[in-house]
Design a protein around this motif. Structure first.
Motif, PDB file in Angstrom:
ATOM      1  N   ASN A  23     -42.170 -13.183  20.503  1.00  0.00           N
ATOM      2  CA  ASN A  23     -41.020 -13.670  19.726  1.00  0.00           C
ATOM      3  C   ASN A  23     -41.145 -15.133  19.291  1.00  0.00           C
ATOM      4  N   LYS A  24     -42.307 -15.731  19.470  1.00  0.00           N
ATOM      5  CA  LYS A  24     -42.526 -17.086  18.964  1.00  0.00           C
ATOM      6  C   LYS A  24     -42.774 -17.018  17.451  1.00  0.00           C
ATOM      7  N   VAL A  25     -42.266 -17.995  16.717  1.00  0.00           N
ATOM      8  CA  VAL A  25     -42.460 -18.040  15.266  1.00  0.00           C
ATOM      9  C   VAL A  25     -43.740 -18.809  14.971  1.00  0.00           C
ATOM     10  N   VAL A  26     -44.684 -18.109  14.354  1.00  0.00           N
ATOM     11  CA  VAL A  26     -46.009 -18.673  14.088  1.00  0.00           C
ATOM     12  C   VAL A  26     -46.237 -18.755  12.584  1.00  0.00           C
ATOM     13  N   VAL A  27     -46.504 -19.953  12.097  1.00  0.00           N
ATOM     14  CA  VAL A  27     -46.797 -20.195  10.682  1.00  0.00           C
ATOM     15  C   VAL A  27     -48.308 -20.323  10.511  1.00  0.00           C
ATOM     16  N   LYS A  66     -43.548 -13.587  15.744  1.00  0.00           N
ATOM     17  CA  LYS A  66     -42.935 -13.444  14.425  1.00  0.00           C
ATOM     18  C   LYS A  66     -43.726 -14.320  13.461  1.00  0.00           C
ATOM     19  N   LEU A  67     -44.142 -13.764  12.328  1.00  0.00           N
ATOM     20  CA  LEU A  67     -45.079 -14.454  11.445  1.00  0.00           C
ATOM     21  C   LEU A  67     -44.431 -14.999  10.185  1.00  0.00           C
ATOM     22  N   ALA A  68     -44.909 -16.178   9.773  1.00  0.00           N
ATOM     23  CA  ALA A  68     -44.608 -16.754   8.458  1.00  0.00           C
ATOM     24  C   ALA A  68     -45.953 -17.101   7.845  1.00  0.00           C
ATOM     25  N   LEU A  69     -46.336 -16.389   6.797  1.00  0.00           N
ATOM     26  CA  LEU A  69     -47.698 -16.475   6.279  1.00  0.00           C
ATOM     27  C   LEU A  69     -47.738 -17.011   4.855  1.00  0.00           C
ATOM     28  N   ARG A 123     -36.105 -21.173  13.630  1.00  0.00           N
ATOM     29  CA  ARG A 123     -36.928 -22.025  14.484  1.00  0.00           C
ATOM     30  C   ARG A 123     -38.391 -21.874  14.082  1.00  0.00           C
ATOM     31  N   VAL A 124     -39.245 -22.719  14.639  1.00  0.00           N
ATOM     32  CA  VAL A 124     -40.690 -22.559  14.507  1.00  0.00           C
ATOM     33  C   VAL A 124     -41.310 -23.054  15.802  1.00  0.00           C
ATOM     34  N   ASP A 125     -42.357 -22.361  16.258  1.00  0.00           N
ATOM     35  CA  ASP A 125     -42.994 -22.682  17.527  1.00  0.00           C
ATOM     36  C   ASP A 125     -44.454 -23.107  17.383  1.00  0.00           C
ATOM     37  N   LEU A 126     -45.109 -22.605  16.376  1.00  0.00           N
ATOM     38  CA  LEU A 126     -46.540 -22.878  16.208  1.00  0.00           C
ATOM     39  C   LEU A 126     -46.888 -22.897  14.733  1.00  0.00           C
TER      40      LEU A 126
END
Length: 269
Positions: free
Chosen positions: A6-10, A32-35, A82-85
């Motif tokens: 569930n971490k948001v990874v860009v 969770k991905l943001a690509l 949010r964003v984590d990475l």
């Protein structure tokens, strides 16, 4: 950061190569991905492989465009909260030109994507990353960010700059005790299409194959090493056996490495 559930990874440059491999690995880890990728078709292929557009925030744009990158950051936060990475992976190359042969316009082009794109990604997301107890920025440099390589002055310039920015930021975040881990990644030859897509590579198939013979590490192995480095909170990460060998030799004997690179360059004339 041990758990990515569930971490948001860009991830930028997610349309192929290391970026795609990272996206698939993090998807399997429950993130969770943001690509992003500049190539929308390639980006959509990655999105489909990683779970489909209904599950992944994605946006095609050129990372050299400041306004587009900051808009992307705002939209990621609006979408996920949010964003984590953040992994700044997008990059390009120029094919086999000496420092004096590269035009100023080409220097500006490669700096815009490789360097400014990385800086925009780091700085646009940094305030949001600092809100988390634990978060990370990962910037993909190269073994060419450790040593200068003949006929790659423009590329090396960007990759050295990435290392300088990233390692300075890493120390600053430790001083400030923000909880943001910052990692500079230095892969060797990765089996991607970067040589084929390099500016001025053209249709010189023999020259391209010569370069590609130096690519010894798969994107999947590189992604695995990067994720392991994130978990260990590494500040500098060397990826691939060729990169590790050159890194060791550069530290042991810069004179020997220079002699070796001169011989290498003479063989490629």
């Amino acid at each position: 950061m041990k758990n990515f559930e569930n971490k948001v990874v860009v991830i930028t440059g997610a349309g192929s190569g290391i970026g795609r491999a990272l996206a698939l690995a993090f998807q399997k880890a429950g993130a969770k991905l943001a690509l992003n990728d500049n190539n929308e078709i390639a980006l959509l292929e990655t999105v489909a492989l990683a779970g489909g557009p209904q599950n992944i925030y994605h946006q095609a744009f050129d990372v050299a465009e400041k306004s587009a990158f900051y808009e992307f950051a705002d939209k990621v936060i609006a979408h996920y909260g949010r964003v984590d990475l953040v992994i700044n992976n997008a990059g390009v190359a120029i094919f086999k030109l000496t420092a004096s042969e590269v035009s100023i316009a080409d220097y500006e082009w490669i700096m815009g994507i490789n360097l400014w794109g990385m800086m925009y990604g780091s700085l646009a997301f940094l305030p949001h990353l600092r809100k988390q107890k634990e978060s990370a920025i990962v910037n993909i440099s190269s073994i060419f960010g450790i040593l200068g390589f003949p006929n790659q002055a423009a590329y090396c310039t960007t990759k050295f700059a990435i290392r300088g920015f990233t390692e300075s930021l890493a120390i600053e975040e430790r001083v400030l005790k923000t909880g943001v881990t910052v990692t500079s990644v230095h892969p060797g030859g990765i089996k991607t299409n970067i040589a084929r897509h390099a500016r001025y590579a053209g249709n010189d198939e023999n020259a391209i194959k010569q370069v590609e013979r130096l690519f010894v590490t798969t994107p999947e192995k590189a992604a695995k090493a990067i994720i392991a480095g994130i978990k260990r909170k590494k500040m500098r990460l060397i990826v691939g056996p060729d990169a590790k060998m050159l890194y060791f030799l550069t530290r042991l004997s810069p004179k020997f490495v220079a002699w070796y690179l001169i011989r290498f360059a003479n063989q490629w004339k």
